[in-house]
Design an enzyme around this catalytic site. Structure first.
Site, mmCIF file in Angstrom:
data_model
loop_
_atom_site.group_PDB
_atom_site.id
_atom_site.type_symbol
_atom_site.label_atom_id
_atom_site.label_comp_id
_atom_site.label_asym_id
_atom_site.label_seq_id
_atom_site.Cartn_x
_atom_site.Cartn_y
_atom_site.Cartn_z
ATOM 1 N N MET A 134 0.953 -1.116 -0.173
ATOM 2 C CA MET A 134 -0.074 0.138 -0.099
ATOM 3 C C MET A 134 0.907 1.104 0.085
ATOM 4 O O MET A 134 1.253 2.084 1.015
ATOM 5 C CB MET A 134 -0.819 -0.053 1.084
ATOM 6 C CG MET A 134 -1.829 -1.205 1.053
ATOM 7 S SD MET A 134 -3.296 -0.751 -0.096
ATOM 8 C CE MET A 134 -2.763 -2.067 -1.412
ATOM 9 N N HIS A 135 1.303 1.591 -1.269
ATOM 10 C CA HIS A 135 2.511 2.595 -1.123
ATOM 11 C C HIS A 135 1.803 3.974 -0.901
ATOM 12 O O HIS A 135 2.325 4.734 0.088
ATOM 13 C CB HIS A 135 2.934 2.664 -2.479
ATOM 14 C CG HIS A 135 3.793 1.557 -3.064
ATOM 15 N ND1 HIS A 135 5.161 1.271 -2.576
ATOM 16 C CD2 HIS A 135 3.492 0.614 -3.852
ATOM 17 C CE1 HIS A 135 5.522 0.133 -2.974
ATOM 18 N NE2 HIS A 135 4.743 -0.505 -3.992
#
EC number: 3.2.-.-
Length: 304
Positions: free
Chosen positions: A232-233
């Site tokens: 989940m950048h």
């Protein structure tokens, strides 16, 4: 008191999770969204952002931003996010439209109207932010800080050294990093640790309508990664606002390489102070993964 934020984004699959958190985290007050070309074209990122706002019935103004980088030809990440950027879920039709002014002017106007300095959050290429800072320098005192998802102190993800959001517009990133505003950089050093586990991903369809939608998007383009977990950048930038205790930061001098044949777009992070230059960025280097995962579960449970 809720923290007022403006969010600059290029949705994009993981942007959708970050937008959900920005809307539903009770600590945040999302007042403006802007779009930029990045994962896909700006027309598509704008359409995707409007779809998400309609899905959540969120009355947040949105302005369309830069279609191309400051200097160079555009690049995208359609190979990761698909041609539309956000296919896989049947969003309901709507008649929402973006504001009638460019994103950087919408940010300027909103900053100048705000009763207190506002935190900017940028989870795409930094073109809009560079335009704001270069064309409207009078806005700087009204910016509390800028939190970005971008860069890396080590390996890249679109070249050996460069992270995509910075590499998509290195000149814009260089302008922003030289600007003198307070910057927090959540780069690949932490975002590669920000993994949602397969067990948690499997629970999303039963969580709520947001979970069902996100699971559909993930399954459409990242079905293979669903078995090993998803990074989940972009969500890390939102997480830092709410839970800075989960992150280990170090003030560093950071510059952006714009000339190198093999290194263009690299964030040169002087962790050890070798260059003797004053720190201009607070760089996130480590993440409490379990704490992050727990926070994500809590905020997505609110996203109904």
């Amino acid at each position: 008191m809720r923290l007022p934020i403006f969010l600059d984004t290029d949705p994009g699959i993981d942007d959708a999770v970050a937008i959900a958190a920005a809307i539903f985290a009770p600590e945040l007050d999302l007042q403006l969204m802007t779009t930029v070309a990045g994962n896909v074209s700006v027309e598509k990122t704008t359409r995707n952002a409007l779809q998400l706002l309609h899905f959540w019935n969120a009355e947040i103004p949105l302005a369309q931003g830069a279609a191309v980088p400051l200097v160079r030809a555009p690049r995208d990440a359609a190979s990761v996010h698909g041609e539309s950027g956000m296919a896989g879920y049947d969003f309901v039709e709507h008649n929402r439209k973006p504001l009638g002014i460019p994103a950087f002017l919408a940010i300027r106007d909103a900053l100048m109207r705000a009763p207190e300095p506002v935190t900017l959050v940028a989870i795409g290429p930094l073109t809009n932010i560079a335009l704001l800072l270069s064309q409207c320098p009078e806005c700087k005192p009204y910016i509390r800080r800028l939190v970005i998802m971008g860069g890396s102190a080590g390996r890249g993800n679109c070249t050996p050294n460069a992270e995509f959001n910075i590499a998509a517009d290195p000149e814009a990133a260089a302008c922003v990093f030289r600007s003198g505003i307070e910057i927090v950089m959540c780069g690949l050093d932490v975002t590669n640790q920000a993994i949602l586990t397969p067990d948690y991903l499997a629970t999303l369809p039963e969580l709520n309508r947001t979970g069902k939608m996100l699971h559909a998007l993930f399954s459409h383009y990242r079905s293979g990664s669903m078995q090993s977990g998803l990074r989940m950048h972009d969500l890390c930038a939102i997480a830092w606002l709410v839970r800075p205790d989960l992150f280990t930061l170090k003030p560093c001098f950071v510059a952006v390489e714009t000339q190198g044949e093999f290194t263009s777009g690299t964030t040169v992070v002087d962790i050890d102070g070798c260059l003797g230059k004053p720190a201009n960025v607070k760089v996130a280097l480590d993440l409490d993964v379990k704490g992050f995962q727990q926070w994500v579960a809590e905020v997505l449970a609110l996203a109904s």
